[in-house]
Design a protein around this motif. Structure first.
Motif, short mmCIF file in Angstrom:
data_model
loop_
_atom_site.label_atom_id
_atom_site.label_comp_id
_atom_site.label_asym_id
_atom_site.label_seq_id
_atom_site.Cartn_x
_atom_site.Cartn_y
_atom_site.Cartn_z
N PRO A 1 64.20 23.87 44.04
CA PRO A 1 64.52 22.93 42.97
C PRO A 1 64.58 21.48 43.41
N HIS A 2 64.87 21.22 44.70
CA HIS A 2 65.02 19.85 45.18
C HIS A 2 63.69 19.21 45.57
N MET A 3 62.61 20.00 45.56
CA MET A 3 61.29 19.49 45.93
C MET A 3 60.44 19.24 44.70
N THR A 4 59.51 18.30 44.82
CA THR A 4 58.53 18.13 43.76
C THR A 4 57.55 19.29 43.80
N VAL A 5 56.69 19.35 42.80
CA VAL A 5 55.64 20.38 42.79
C VAL A 5 54.77 20.23 44.02
N ASN B 1 56.61 21.70 46.97
CA ASN B 1 56.60 23.16 46.90
C ASN B 1 55.26 23.72 47.33
N TYR C 1 54.76 23.54 51.14
CA TYR C 1 55.81 24.08 51.99
C TYR C 1 55.29 25.16 52.94
N ASP D 1 54.09 15.44 40.66
CA ASP D 1 55.27 14.63 40.95
C ASP D 1 56.51 15.08 40.19
N ARG D 2 56.41 16.18 39.47
CA ARG D 2 57.55 16.68 38.71
C ARG D 2 58.34 17.68 39.55
N ARG D 3 59.56 17.97 39.10
CA ARG D 3 60.41 18.97 39.77
C ARG D 3 60.47 20.24 38.92
N PRO D 4 60.77 21.37 39.54
CA PRO D 4 60.75 22.65 38.82
C PRO D 4 61.58 22.68 37.54
N LYS E 1 55.71 27.00 36.09
CA LYS E 1 56.38 27.41 37.33
C LYS E 1 55.60 28.51 38.03
#
Length: 371
Positions: free
Chosen positions: A90-94, A97, A100, A128-131, A139
């Motif tokens: 959740p703390h990472m951008t797309v 993720n 990773y 640049d969005r988050r989950p 997702k």
């Protein structure tokens, strides 16, 4: 790429897993009811669970072999895993993720690029969005991309659509088809949904009570001989046909099959493309001779090649439609009235409204899983 599985695992006092099969299909579906052992087997392949005995091989290389004391660690198996709930950070951008898993893959084992995977899954606008700001379908596409960018040699997908509604499932399935057709990456796909399996699988492994009870093509395993499918009205076959016309306004796509034309729910695949269509036995009616003026537009020329049924009032009529199988469930009274027997020519009638839109998807030339 071949997959060889031959394992045993005692899970609890009341449940044990015994699974043995080989598959060279591009998509091998582990199919069965909840609690059949599908997810347990996938976790064993991934290395998250250790079997009591047996072996697991991918393209001849052992990931696990109890006799030779081989047990390759999870991080060295190069097996991608897409979970039901995505499990994004959740703390990472797309973008974060997606990249990773790539850092754990040796440079000389990497294939594909971020741009290629982003394009394949249609997620450029999400980077640049988050989950937390993504839909369920978005997702899952990101989760698939993260698994791909780890450069796996095998992709495991454990009920990836189970948490999604029908609309989101319809959004994701075309991307799974793209993986199957473009990436040359073997996939083990877990599901208890007939529409998903019939649309994407080459090989189906039926699991019941922790054991493999059948393995074969989609039509072999999802046909009428599977008792629980027949009882649920889900027995049927998959045929491949070519798109000849689409009418978005009317919500209809027309297909050409050697045995006749079919009208199915609209799909945005181009004219000339082949699609796979699942036809349930319960949705097929039979006529001796042309039925005349009726509302059913889908009419396929067929020949009776088999009759089966127990004490039930219903009989499964096995048909040949220009080399493809088809099944119709009709009453014994109808069999007698129509005087149906082996070799009888009939017309198979299928309502356009009977087709499940989720089971209609991109097809390929007939191969091991299409007939």
């Amino acid at each position: 790429m071949s997959i060889v599985i031959d394992v045993e695992k005692k899970v609890s006092d009341g449940f044990g897993l015994t699974a043995s099969f080989e598959s060279s299909g591009r998509v091998t579906a582990l199919f069965g009811r909840s609690g059949a052992g599908k997810s347990t087997l996938v976790n064993i392949i991934a290395g998250l669970l250790r079997p009591d005995r047996g072996r697991i091989e991918i393209d001849g290389e052992a990931l696990f072999d109890s006799a030779r004391r081989i047990d390759v660690p999870v991080h060295r198996r190069r097996v991608g895993y897409v979970f039901q709930d995505g499990r994004l950070f959740p703390h990472m951008t797309v973008r974060g993720n997606l990249l990773y898993g790539r850092r754990f893959t040796p440079a000389n084992s990497r294939w594909g690029s971020l741009d290629e995977v982003v394009d394949l899954l249609g997620i450029a606008a999400l980077l640049d969005r988050r989950p937390a700001g993504l839909s369920g379908g978005e997702k899952q596409r990101v989760a698939i991309g993260r698994a791909l960018l780890a450069s796996p040699r095998l992709l495991l997908m454990d009920e990836p659509l189970a948490a999604l509604d029908q609309e989101r499932k319809g959004e994701i399935l075309p991307f799974v088809e793209r993986l199957r057709d473009r990436m040359q990456l073997p996939i083990v796909y877990v599901s208890h949904a007939v529409d998903e399996v019939s649309r994407i699988a080459d090989t189906v492994v039926l699991m019941e009570d922790g054991r493999v009870s059948a393995i074969g093509s989609v039509n072999d395993v999802l046909g009428s001989r599977i008792e629980n499918l027949a009882e649920a009205g889900e027995a049927g076959v998959v045929v491949t046909a070519e798109i000849v016309e689409s009418d978005r306004a009317a919500g209809v796509t027309r297909l050409q099959h050697p045995a006749g034309r079919l009208s199915v729910p609209y799909t945005d695949a181009p004219v000339g493309a082949s699609v796979r269509v699942r036809i349930r036995a319960r949705d097929v009616s039979l006529s001796v001779g042309e039925p005349g003026r009726i509302s059913i537009r889908n009419r396929l020329a067929a020949t009776v090649v088999g009759l089966s049924g127990g004490a039930s009032h219903a009989v499964s009529v096995h048909l040949d439609i220009a080399g493809d199988p088809l099944i119709a469930n009709v009453t014994r009274d109808a069999i007698r009235d129509l005087d149906l027997k082996l070799g009888s020519p009939v017309v198979a009638l299928i309502k356009s409204a009977a087709f499940d839109p989720l089971s209609i998807g991109g097809g390929r030339p007939a191969g091991p899983g299409s007939r």
